[in-house]
Design a protein around this motif. Structure first.
Motif, PDB file in Angstrom:
ATOM      1  N   PHE A   1       0.872  -1.165   0.000  1.00 47.16           N
ATOM      2  CA  PHE A   1       0.000   0.000   0.000  1.00 47.16           C
ATOM      3  C   PHE A   1       0.916   1.224   0.000  1.00 47.16           C
ATOM      4  N   ARG A   2       0.792   2.065  -0.989  1.00 47.68           N
ATOM      5  CA  ARG A   2       1.675   3.224  -1.170  1.00 47.68           C
ATOM      6  C   ARG A   2       1.089   4.483  -0.514  1.00 47.68           C
ATOM      7  N   ASN A   3       1.991   5.320  -0.024  1.00 47.93           N
ATOM      8  CA  ASN A   3       1.617   6.633   0.518  1.00 47.93           C
ATOM      9  C   ASN A   3       0.549   6.562   1.605  1.00 47.93           C
ATOM     10  N   VAL A   4       0.765   5.692   2.581  1.00 44.94           N
ATOM     11  CA  VAL A   4      -0.186   5.523   3.675  1.00 44.94           C
ATOM     12  C   VAL A   4       0.025   6.649   4.696  1.00 44.94           C
ATOM     13  N   THR A   5      -1.041   7.329   5.018  1.00 45.62           N
ATOM     14  CA  THR A   5      -1.006   8.410   5.998  1.00 45.62           C
ATOM     15  C   THR A   5      -0.621   7.852   7.365  1.00 45.62           C
ATOM     16  N   PRO A   6       0.276   8.526   8.101  1.00 47.71           N
ATOM     17  CA  PRO A   6       0.657   8.045   9.438  1.00 47.71           C
ATOM     18  C   PRO A   6      -0.571   7.873  10.341  1.00 47.71           C
ATOM     19  N   GLY A   7      -0.530   6.852  11.192  1.00 50.10           N
ATOM     20  CA  GLY A   7      -1.623   6.588  12.126  1.00 50.10           C
ATOM     21  C   GLY A   7      -1.735   5.109  12.412  1.00 50.10           C
ATOM     22  N   ASP A   8      -2.782   4.728  13.114  1.00 48.99           N
ATOM     23  CA  ASP A   8      -3.042   3.337  13.470  1.00 48.99           C
ATOM     24  C   ASP A   8      -4.002   2.713  12.466  1.00 48.99           C
ATOM     25  N   TYR A   9      -3.711   1.463  12.095  1.00 50.79           N
ATOM     26  CA  TYR A   9      -4.512   0.717  11.120  1.00 50.79           C
ATOM     27  C   TYR A   9      -4.619  -0.744  11.543  1.00 50.79           C
ATOM     28  N   SER A  10      -5.623  -1.405  11.016  1.00 49.40           N
ATOM     29  CA  SER A  10      -5.671  -2.865  11.032  1.00 49.40           C
ATOM     30  C   SER A  10      -5.438  -3.314   9.599  1.00 49.40           C
ATOM     31  N   PHE A  11      -4.975  -4.549   9.446  1.00 49.57           N
ATOM     32  CA  PHE A  11      -4.820  -5.143   8.119  1.00 49.57           C
ATOM     33  C   PHE A  11      -5.670  -6.397   8.088  1.00 49.57           C
ATOM     34  N   SER A  12      -6.391  -6.596   6.996  1.00 50.53           N
ATOM     35  CA  SER A  12      -7.187  -7.809   6.807  1.00 50.53           C
ATOM     36  C   SER A  12      -7.003  -8.314   5.387  1.00 50.53           C
ATOM     37  N   ALA A  13      -6.943  -9.622   5.256  1.00 53.64           N
ATOM     38  CA  ALA A  13      -6.907 -10.258   3.942  1.00 53.64           C
ATOM     39  C   ALA A  13      -7.999 -11.316   3.891  1.00 53.64           C
ATOM     40  N   LEU A  14      -8.637 -11.421   2.761  1.00 53.87           N
ATOM     41  CA  LEU A  14      -9.667 -12.434   2.524  1.00 53.87           C
ATOM     42  C   LEU A  14      -9.341 -13.125   1.213  1.00 53.87           C
ATOM     43  N   HIS A  15      -9.231 -14.456   1.244  1.00 46.69           N
ATOM     44  CA  HIS A  15      -9.075 -15.215   0.005  1.00 46.69           C
ATOM     45  C   HIS A  15     -10.489 -15.559  -0.453  1.00 46.69           C
ATOM     46  N   ASP A  16     -11.025 -14.692  -1.267  1.00 53.77           N
ATOM     47  CA  ASP A  16     -12.399 -14.794  -1.748  1.00 53.77           C
ATOM     48  C   ASP A  16     -12.452 -15.782  -2.919  1.00 53.77           C
ATOM     49  N   ALA A  17     -12.407 -17.050  -2.595  1.00 56.95           N
ATOM     50  CA  ALA A  17     -12.314 -18.096  -3.615  1.00 56.95           C
ATOM     51  C   ALA A  17     -13.536 -18.136  -4.534  1.00 56.95           C
ATOM     52  N   ASP A  18     -14.718 -17.819  -3.999  1.00 54.14           N
ATOM     53  CA  ASP A  18     -15.923 -17.885  -4.830  1.00 54.14           C
ATOM     54  C   ASP A  18     -16.243 -16.561  -5.522  1.00 54.14           C
TER      55      ASP A  18
END
Length: 141
Positions: A71-88
């Motif tokens: 992810f480019r040029n992310v503004t400073p701060g707190d984040y969560s990261f989530s990934a989903l393998h959306d197979a369908d």
């Protein structure tokens, strides 16, 4: 857990940031070759577990093994990261009862035993510099 992560997250991806913004590179390990799309998102606390996100990306038909998302040029701060393998390909987490039926990953996700809280999965993007994370994918079956 990630039922609310959806294609809507990708639609809200920000492409520009301030001069002090950094890059967040996430290395996803244990990705399985199941077709579909790998959806990845950074969310602020207000967006956490909602169908919205500050930054998003999609990997079409990911290969087994390791996948990197930046992810480019992310503004400073707190984040969560989530990934989903959306197979369908429906843009939503398929569930079997209370458990995810599709692959997923979050920061500290391998330690979760219930639905995540913000404090369990957040990380900080500093005012200067980049962030590198390694997140293992989990597949229910």
């Amino acid at each position: 857990m990630l039922k609310s992560l959806s294609l809507a997250v990708l639609a809200t991806a920000c492409l520009a940031g301030p001069a002090l913004a950094g890059d967040v590179t996430v290395t996803l390990t244990g990705v399985q070759a199941r077709g579909g799309n790998l959806l990845a998102a950074l969310q602020t606390q207000d967006q956490f577990l909602q169908p919205a996100g500050a930054y998003g990306d999609r990997v079409r038909d990911p290969r087994a093994g390791t996948v990197r998302v930046t992810f480019r040029n992310v503004t400073p701060g707190d984040y969560s990261f989530s990934a989903l393998h959306d197979a369908d390909g429906d843009g939503q987490m398929k569930m079997e009862g209370a458990m995810p039926a599709e692959g997923w990953g979050m920061v500290n996700g391998d330690t979760l035993r219930a639905a995540p809280t913000w404090d369990q999965v957040k990380f900080t993007v500093p005012a200067s510099g980049d962030v590198a994370l390694t997140v293992p994918m989990s597949y229910g079956r």
